[in-house]
Design a protein around this motif. Structure first.
Motif, PDB file in Angstrom:
ATOM      1  N   VAL A  40       0.851  -1.205   0.000  1.00  0.00           N
ATOM      2  CA  VAL A  40       0.000   0.000   0.000  1.00  0.00           C
ATOM      3  C   VAL A  40       0.884   1.253   0.000  1.00  0.00           C
ATOM      4  O   VAL A  40       0.631   2.221  -0.724  1.00  0.00           O
ATOM      5  CB  VAL A  40      -0.928   0.031   1.249  1.00  0.00           C
ATOM      6  CG1 VAL A  40      -1.736   1.312   1.294  1.00  0.00           C
ATOM      7  CG2 VAL A  40      -1.845  -1.173   1.274  1.00  0.00           C
ATOM      8  N   GLU A  41       1.937   1.180   0.827  1.00  0.00           N
ATOM      9  CA  GLU A  41       2.860   2.310   0.928  1.00  0.00           C
ATOM     10  C   GLU A  41       3.495   2.621  -0.432  1.00  0.00           C
ATOM     11  O   GLU A  41       3.553   3.767  -0.862  1.00  0.00           O
ATOM     12  CB  GLU A  41       3.939   1.880   1.929  1.00  0.00           C
ATOM     13  CG  GLU A  41       4.620   2.993   2.616  1.00  0.00           C
ATOM     14  CD  GLU A  41       5.613   2.451   3.655  1.00  0.00           C
ATOM     15  OE1 GLU A  41       5.359   1.407   4.292  1.00  0.00           O
ATOM     16  OE2 GLU A  41       6.644   3.095   3.814  1.00  0.00           O
ATOM     17  N   LYS A  42       3.954   1.560  -1.099  1.00  0.00           N
ATOM     18  CA  LYS A  42       4.626   1.742  -2.385  1.00  0.00           C
ATOM     19  C   LYS A  42       3.655   2.292  -3.429  1.00  0.00           C
ATOM     20  O   LYS A  42       3.945   3.253  -4.113  1.00  0.00           O
ATOM     21  CB  LYS A  42       5.176   0.401  -2.886  1.00  0.00           C
ATOM     22  CG  LYS A  42       6.531   0.062  -2.294  1.00  0.00           C
ATOM     23  CD  LYS A  42       7.084  -1.196  -2.949  1.00  0.00           C
ATOM     24  CE  LYS A  42       7.479  -2.151  -1.857  1.00  0.00           C
ATOM     25  NZ  LYS A  42       7.711  -3.506  -2.223  1.00  0.00           N
ATOM     26  N   VAL A  43       2.496   1.646  -3.526  1.00  0.00           N
ATOM     27  CA  VAL A  43       1.554   2.014  -4.588  1.00  0.00           C
ATOM     28  C   VAL A  43       0.992   3.423  -4.372  1.00  0.00           C
ATOM     29  O   VAL A  43       0.836   4.189  -5.324  1.00  0.00           O
ATOM     30  CB  VAL A  43       0.405   0.976  -4.671  1.00  0.00           C
ATOM     31  CG1 VAL A  43      -0.711   1.452  -5.577  1.00  0.00           C
ATOM     32  CG2 VAL A  43       0.944  -0.358  -5.154  1.00  0.00           C
ATOM     33  N   THR A  44       0.717   3.773  -3.124  1.00  0.00           N
ATOM     34  CA  THR A  44       0.073   5.069  -2.870  1.00  0.00           C
ATOM     35  C   THR A  44       1.078   6.185  -2.626  1.00  0.00           C
ATOM     36  O   THR A  44       0.697   7.356  -2.543  1.00  0.00           O
ATOM     37  CB  THR A  44      -0.866   4.990  -1.645  1.00  0.00           C
ATOM     38  OG1 THR A  44      -0.072   4.712  -0.478  1.00  0.00           O
ATOM     39  CG2 THR A  44      -1.928   3.929  -1.831  1.00  0.00           C
ATOM     40  N   ASN A  45       2.356   5.775  -2.492  1.00  0.00           N
ATOM     41  CA  ASN A  45       3.396   6.762  -2.215  1.00  0.00           C
ATOM     42  C   ASN A  45       3.058   7.589  -0.976  1.00  0.00           C
ATOM     43  O   ASN A  45       3.139   8.823  -0.982  1.00  0.00           O
ATOM     44  CB  ASN A  45       3.581   7.657  -3.461  1.00  0.00           C
ATOM     45  CG  ASN A  45       4.892   8.401  -3.421  1.00  0.00           C
ATOM     46  OD1 ASN A  45       5.803   7.988  -2.699  1.00  0.00           O
ATOM     47  ND2 ASN A  45       4.979   9.491  -4.145  1.00  0.00           N
ATOM     48  N   THR A  46       2.632   6.893   0.065  1.00  0.00           N
ATOM     49  CA  THR A  46       2.346   7.556   1.348  1.00  0.00           C
ATOM     50  C   THR A  46       3.079   6.810   2.453  1.00  0.00           C
ATOM     51  O   THR A  46       3.414   5.636   2.303  1.00  0.00           O
ATOM     52  CB  THR A  46       0.841   7.551   1.699  1.00  0.00           C
ATOM     53  OG1 THR A  46       0.413   6.189   1.887  1.00  0.00           O
ATOM     54  CG2 THR A  46      -0.002   8.228   0.648  1.00  0.00           C
ATOM     55  N   LYS A  47       3.273   7.491   3.553  1.00  0.00           N
ATOM     56  CA  LYS A  47       3.906   6.864   4.712  1.00  0.00           C
ATOM     57  C   LYS A  47       2.820   6.355   5.662  1.00  0.00           C
ATOM     58  O   LYS A  47       1.796   7.012   5.845  1.00  0.00           O
ATOM     59  CB  LYS A  47       4.762   7.900   5.464  1.00  0.00           C
ATOM     60  CG  LYS A  47       6.038   8.263   4.726  1.00  0.00           C
ATOM     61  CD  LYS A  47       7.062   7.150   4.889  1.00  0.00           C
ATOM     62  CE  LYS A  47       8.182   7.232   3.877  1.00  0.00           C
ATOM     63  NZ  LYS A  47       8.553   5.955   3.311  1.00  0.00           N
ATOM     64  N   PRO A  48       3.061   5.196   6.282  1.00  0.00           N
ATOM     65  CA  PRO A  48       2.110   4.751   7.299  1.00  0.00           C
ATOM     66  C   PRO A  48       2.251   5.599   8.560  1.00  0.00           C
ATOM     67  O   PRO A  48       3.257   6.300   8.726  1.00  0.00           O
ATOM     68  CB  PRO A  48       2.556   3.313   7.576  1.00  0.00           C
ATOM     69  CG  PRO A  48       3.990   3.258   7.190  1.00  0.00           C
ATOM     70  CD  PRO A  48       4.207   4.286   6.117  1.00  0.00           C
ATOM     71  N   MET A  49       1.279   5.512   9.452  1.00  0.00           N
ATOM     72  CA  MET A  49       1.367   6.282  10.698  1.00  0.00           C
ATOM     73  C   MET A  49       2.260   5.535  11.692  1.00  0.00           C
ATOM     74  O   MET A  49       2.172   4.311  11.813  1.00  0.00           O
ATOM     75  CB  MET A  49      -0.035   6.450  11.301  1.00  0.00           C
ATOM     76  CG  MET A  49      -0.962   7.178  10.358  1.00  0.00           C
ATOM     77  SD  MET A  49      -2.522   7.621  11.127  1.00  0.00           S
ATOM     78  CE  MET A  49      -1.978   8.995  12.115  1.00  0.00           C
TER      79      MET A  49
END
Ligand code: 1GP
Length: 246
Positions: free
Chosen positions: A140-149
């Motif tokens: 999810v992190e890779k695909v969405t280019n977001t950091k987890p909390m």
């Protein structure tokens, strides 16, 4: 079929705990659908979720059609992209990635999905999706280019879930990420649950009955397990034996 969301609420009001088996079309061989779904049917699973971060066009539609031949359990889409939406399923988790700040996954993909959804009779369930760090980078992190909390700042996680509820979302999905080394802690789950009036889904890294019970006891109302079944289908047998002895 009745509203999936209403059924979830009714089950929760009766104190029932719900378990979704997650099938990722990208990692699943369609030929094994029948034998796999027989095991799902015999287990304590109450829902089948279908989705993944990267899935080829039409693979979801084909897989959902095949699954339906073998079960009466509700099939709920857990899509990584608009292309995974199919009206063969019973409902769609309309996920907004609240843990990230990528507008595409907060609202952009949703706008893209509308023309498709308006031609379908698919139940759409607004869901706040919160990715929490698990020690390794997730799909999810890779695909969405977001950091987890970060796990340490629990108040921020709680406030994020609460903000989702205040925005009118119907479910909160707390996610450690598929194949996470460690599932979410009881503290995170229970602190979030204390603040919510809407159902709480928990997933990521749950591989044993003990971990499943921890999630339920901490306040998860619906738990999602994918990888543990992908890696070892005998987990279904364990769950069945456990069901018989409960
Ligand atoms: C992933 O929460 C789901 O999005 C399930 O996680 O595959 O680790 O069970 P696992």
């Amino acid at each position: 079929m009745d509203s999936i969301y209403k059924n979830i609420q009714d089950s929760i009001s009766k104190g029932e705990k719900l378990l979704a088996v997650l099938i990722d079309p990208d990692k699943f061989s369609i030929e094994s659908t029948s034998s796999f779904i027989i095991k799902v049917n015999e287990s304590i699973a109450t829902h089948i979720f279908v989705g993944g971060s990267i899935v080829n066009n039409d693979a979801t539609d084909i897989l959902v059609s095949e699954i339906k031949k073998h079960t009466n359990l509700p099939i709920v889409l857990f899509p990584g992209d608009v292309s995974q939406i199919t009206n063969k399923a019973n409902a769609l988790l309309f996920l907004s990635l609240l843990s990230g700040r990528n507008s595409k996954y907060l609202i952009g993909k949703h706008v893209e999905a509308v023309s498709k959804l308006s031609k379908m009779q698919l139940e759409v369930i607004s869901t706040g999706y919160i990715l929490i760090e698990s020690g390794k980078e997730t799909a999810v992190e890779k695909v969405t280019n977001t950091k987890p909390m970060p796990r340490g700042n629990i108040q921020h996680i709680v406030d994020t879930a609460k903000a989702g509820q205040l925005l009118g979302m119907k479910l909160i999905y707390l996610e450690a990420g598929s194949g996470a080394g460690e599932p979410l802690t009881k503290t995170i789950i229970s602190r979030v649950k204390q603040e919510l009036d809407i159902p709480l889904i928990v997933g990521g890294g749950i591989r044993s009955i003990v971990q499943l019970d921890h999630a339920f006891n901490a306040g998860a109302e619906l738990v999602v397990i994918g990888t543990a079944f992908e890696e070892d289908e005998s987990f279904f047998d364990e769950l069945r034996e456990n069901k018989e002895s409960r």
